[in-house]
Design a protein around this motif. Structure first.
Motif, mmCIF file in Angstrom:
data_model
loop_
_atom_site.group_PDB
_atom_site.id
_atom_site.type_symbol
_atom_site.label_atom_id
_atom_site.label_comp_id
_atom_site.label_asym_id
_atom_site.label_seq_id
_atom_site.Cartn_x
_atom_site.Cartn_y
_atom_site.Cartn_z
ATOM 1 N N THR A 41 58.345 -65.485 13.440
ATOM 2 C CA THR A 41 57.293 -66.395 13.901
ATOM 3 C C THR A 41 56.427 -65.718 14.959
ATOM 4 O OG1 THR A 41 58.832 -67.309 15.529
ATOM 5 C CG2 THR A 41 58.636 -68.465 13.410
ATOM 6 N N PRO A 42 55.165 -66.103 15.042
ATOM 7 C CA PRO A 42 54.261 -65.452 16.001
ATOM 8 C C PRO A 42 54.463 -65.945 17.433
ATOM 9 C CG PRO A 42 53.073 -67.135 14.779
ATOM 10 C CD PRO A 42 54.444 -67.055 14.165
ATOM 11 N N TYR A 43 54.412 -65.007 18.379
ATOM 12 C CA TYR A 43 54.373 -65.406 19.794
ATOM 13 C C TYR A 43 53.099 -66.201 20.047
ATOM 14 C CZ TYR A 43 58.275 -62.782 21.793
ATOM 15 O OH TYR A 43 59.520 -62.339 22.145
ATOM 16 N N GLY A 44 53.197 -67.230 20.872
ATOM 17 C CA GLY A 44 52.046 -68.069 21.174
ATOM 18 C C GLY A 44 51.868 -69.203 20.205
ATOM 19 N N GLY A 45 52.725 -69.261 19.176
ATOM 20 C CA GLY A 45 52.627 -70.337 18.200
ATOM 21 C C GLY A 45 51.580 -70.076 17.144
ATOM 22 N N GLY A 46 51.467 -70.975 16.229
ATOM 23 C CA GLY A 46 50.495 -70.853 15.150
ATOM 24 C C GLY A 46 51.171 -70.786 13.803
ATOM 25 N N PRO A 47 50.386 -70.930 12.740
ATOM 26 C CA PRO A 47 50.951 -70.960 11.387
ATOM 27 C C PRO A 47 51.324 -69.565 10.907
ATOM 28 C CG PRO A 47 48.565 -71.078 11.272
ATOM 29 C CD PRO A 47 48.917 -71.119 12.736
ATOM 30 N N GLY A 48 52.147 -69.523 9.887
ATOM 31 C CA GLY A 48 52.459 -68.265 9.225
ATOM 32 C C GLY A 48 53.475 -67.425 9.968
ATOM 33 N N MET A 49 53.709 -66.242 9.416
ATOM 34 C CA MET A 49 54.680 -65.299 9.960
ATOM 35 C C MET A 49 54.000 -63.959 10.196
ATOM 36 S SD MET A 49 57.485 -67.141 9.979
ATOM 37 C CE MET A 49 58.996 -66.185 9.845
ATOM 38 N N VAL A 50 54.596 -63.176 11.086
ATOM 39 C CA VAL A 50 54.059 -61.860 11.434
ATOM 40 C C VAL A 50 55.110 -60.814 11.094
ATOM 41 C CG1 VAL A 50 53.212 -60.389 13.304
ATOM 42 C CG2 VAL A 50 52.646 -62.836 13.285
ATOM 43 N N MET A 51 54.667 -59.675 10.572
ATOM 44 C CA MET A 51 55.609 -58.619 10.218
ATOM 45 C C MET A 51 56.168 -57.959 11.480
ATOM 46 S SD MET A 51 53.957 -56.899 6.795
ATOM 47 C CE MET A 51 55.538 -56.713 5.962
ATOM 48 N N ARG A 52 57.476 -57.830 11.537
ATOM 49 C CA ARG A 52 58.174 -57.324 12.709
ATOM 50 C C ARG A 52 57.884 -55.827 12.923
ATOM 51 N NH1 ARG A 52 62.667 -60.338 14.588
ATOM 52 N NH2 ARG A 52 63.501 -58.353 15.350
ATOM 53 N N PRO A 53 57.901 -55.376 14.184
ATOM 54 C CA PRO A 53 57.593 -53.969 14.444
ATOM 55 C C PRO A 53 58.715 -53.002 14.092
ATOM 56 C CG PRO A 53 58.079 -55.114 16.509
ATOM 57 C CD PRO A 53 58.021 -56.170 15.434
ATOM 58 N N GLU A 54 59.997 -53.471 14.147
ATOM 59 C CA GLU A 54 61.100 -52.518 13.984
ATOM 60 C C GLU A 54 61.083 -51.792 12.638
ATOM 61 O OE1 GLU A 54 62.871 -56.010 16.443
ATOM 62 O OE2 GLU A 54 61.487 -55.723 14.733
ATOM 63 N N PRO A 55 61.011 -52.492 11.502
ATOM 64 C CA PRO A 55 61.000 -51.747 10.232
ATOM 65 C C PRO A 55 59.772 -50.865 10.070
ATOM 66 C CG PRO A 55 60.685 -54.104 9.843
ATOM 67 C CD PRO A 55 61.062 -53.954 11.271
ATOM 68 N N TRP A 56 58.643 -51.343 10.560
ATOM 69 C CA TRP A 56 57.436 -50.529 10.464
ATOM 70 C C TRP A 56 57.554 -49.276 11.320
ATOM 71 C CZ3 TRP A 56 54.150 -50.282 6.814
ATOM 72 C CH2 TRP A 56 53.805 -51.412 6.067
ATOM 73 N N GLY A 57 58.110 -49.424 12.514
ATOM 74 C CA GLY A 57 58.276 -48.260 13.376
ATOM 75 C C GLY A 57 59.163 -47.207 12.737
ATOM 76 N N GLU A 58 60.273 -47.657 12.139
ATOM 77 C CA GLU A 58 61.181 -46.709 11.497
ATOM 78 C C GLU A 58 60.543 -46.068 10.265
ATOM 79 O OE1 GLU A 58 65.211 -47.810 10.827
ATOM 80 O OE2 GLU A 58 65.319 -49.101 12.602
ATOM 81 N N ALA A 59 59.784 -46.857 9.520
ATOM 82 C CA ALA A 59 59.113 -46.310 8.340
ATOM 83 C C ALA A 59 58.124 -45.220 8.730
ATOM 84 C CB ALA A 59 58.398 -47.429 7.581
ATOM 85 N N LEU A 60 57.321 -45.473 9.752
ATOM 86 C CA LEU A 60 56.335 -44.480 10.185
ATOM 87 C C LEU A 60 57.012 -43.260 10.788
ATOM 88 C CD1 LEU A 60 53.516 -46.753 11.668
ATOM 89 C CD2 LEU A 60 53.802 -45.894 9.337
ATOM 90 N N ASP A 61 58.129 -43.467 11.498
ATOM 91 C CA ASP A 61 58.879 -42.324 12.030
ATOM 92 C C ASP A 61 59.373 -41.427 10.899
ATOM 93 O OD1 ASP A 61 58.502 -43.235 14.599
ATOM 94 O OD2 ASP A 61 60.512 -44.107 14.796
ATOM 95 N N ALA A 62 59.833 -42.059 9.820
ATOM 96 C CA ALA A 62 60.385 -41.291 8.707
ATOM 97 C C ALA A 62 59.308 -40.555 7.916
ATOM 98 C CB ALA A 62 61.164 -42.216 7.779
ATOM 99 N N LEU A 63 58.159 -41.207 7.739
ATOM 100 C CA LEU A 63 57.110 -40.630 6.897
ATOM 101 C C LEU A 63 56.125 -39.761 7.671
ATOM 102 C CD1 LEU A 63 56.416 -43.776 4.714
ATOM 103 C CD2 LEU A 63 57.712 -41.735 4.063
ATOM 104 N N ALA A 64 56.107 -39.927 8.985
ATOM 105 C CA ALA A 64 55.203 -39.134 9.829
ATOM 106 C C ALA A 64 55.950 -38.697 11.082
ATOM 107 C CB ALA A 64 53.965 -39.952 10.193
ATOM 108 N N PRO A 65 56.964 -37.842 10.934
ATOM 109 C CA PRO A 65 57.722 -37.385 12.107
ATOM 110 C C PRO A 65 56.834 -36.580 13.040
ATOM 111 C CG PRO A 65 58.289 -36.094 10.176
ATOM 112 C CD PRO A 65 57.430 -37.224 9.693
ATOM 113 N N ASP A 66 57.172 -36.604 14.318
ATOM 114 C CA ASP A 66 56.359 -35.897 15.305
ATOM 115 C C ASP A 66 56.319 -34.397 15.055
ATOM 116 O OD1 ASP A 66 55.468 -38.060 16.809
ATOM 117 O OD2 ASP A 66 57.329 -38.154 17.942
ATOM 118 N N GLU A 67 57.451 -33.847 14.632
ATOM 119 C CA GLU A 67 57.476 -32.411 14.394
ATOM 120 C C GLU A 67 56.875 -32.086 13.032
ATOM 121 O OE1 GLU A 67 61.310 -34.121 12.800
ATOM 122 O OE2 GLU A 67 60.077 -34.351 14.599
#
Length: 262
Positions: free
Chosen positions: A51-77
């Motif tokens: 659920t979104p912070y601040g209220g409102g309709p709908g759902m928001v995609m969580r940062p944790e899976p996205w963060g891990e996905a981007l780490d895996a596909l675009a590593p810093d090194e």
């Protein structure tokens, strides 16, 4: 070019195996991989939203899976082959408009990473954090809202892939199509010369290449002025010669004012 796509509906991208994109992938012109975002979840329900912070309709995609996905596909090194970080593209109605100019810009990249949002979108912190590591561009197809980013990625990827060297059988077709020079393309015709009482314009059957080129230029100007006057309005004045301006005048359209030398 390398392309990675992250989505909760990876099956949406089955069409990428078809037509010229599929051929580009098979020929090695495009290194394409589609990834399921739920791969980077760790609960039994494979949860990707909340659920979104601040209220409102709908759902928001969580940062944790996205963060891990981007780490895996675009590593810093750098990868073993020296591959650099990708350009992250996020389809969003709040993004910059997708244009042919942007397609050309993206076609020059070596690696594109697409993040397909769903529901009300992706937690903004994902984009802010990614921007500390790689270029991030939010892109909009137009002033409307879709269920998710998948269909936008299909559109963007098709527009970009056809600009890659070796993808089109006749690269010259890129020079005459709509938006190649700021104008819409002139009408097109093929055989037969007469069909259901409608004739192909005589000039196109004349064999006079000079007349044909002039007709196509005039028709492109008139079609653009009629359907997309905004495009005519931003044409550089020096791109229109006297014959161009005369064609617009005959069609009842105004042309951009000529630049006065100082």
């Amino acid at each position: 070019m390398r392309v990675d796509i992250v989505s909760i509906f990876p099956e949406y991208f089955a069409p990428l195996d078809l037509s010229l994109i599929g051929k580009a992938h098979a020929n090695g012109l495009l290194r394409l991989a589609v990834h399921d975002l739920r791969t980077w979840t760790h609960d039994v329900h494979r949860t990707v939203d909340d659920t979104p912070y601040g209220g409102g309709p709908g759902m928001v995609m969580r940062p944790e899976p996205w963060g891990e996905a981007l780490d895996a596909l675009a590593p810093d090194e750098l990868s073993p082959d020296g591959h650099t970080l990708p350009r992250l593209l996020v389809p969003s109605p709040a993004g910059v408009p997708f244009t042919q100019a942007l397609a050309h810009e993206l076609a020059a990249e070596s690696h594109l990473l697409f993040a397909c949002g769903r529901y009300e979108g992706i937690d903004q912190r994902v984009l802010e954090h990614a921007a500390t590591r790689m270029p991030v561009t939010e892109v909009s197809l137009g002033d409307y809202v879709l269920f998710g980013g998948e269909v936008a990625v299909l559109v963007i990827l098709e527009a970009v892939t056809r600009l890659l060297p070796g993808v089109l059988g006749n690269a010259g077709s890129l020079d005459e199509e709509s938006h190649a020079h700021g104008l819409l393309e002139a009408p097109l015709y093929t055989k037969p010369a007469t069909w259901r009482g409608f004739d192909v314009p005589e000039v196109l059957r004349s064999g006079d290449h000079g007349r044909i080129a002039r007709w196509r230029r005039d028709e492109a100007l008139l079609r653009t002025a009629s359907r997309r006057p905004d495009l005519v309005g931003v044409l550089p004045p020096e791109s229109l010669d006297a014959r161009d301006r005369a064609a617009l005048d005959r069609g009842g359209f105004s042309s951009p004012p000529e630049r006065v030398a100082k």
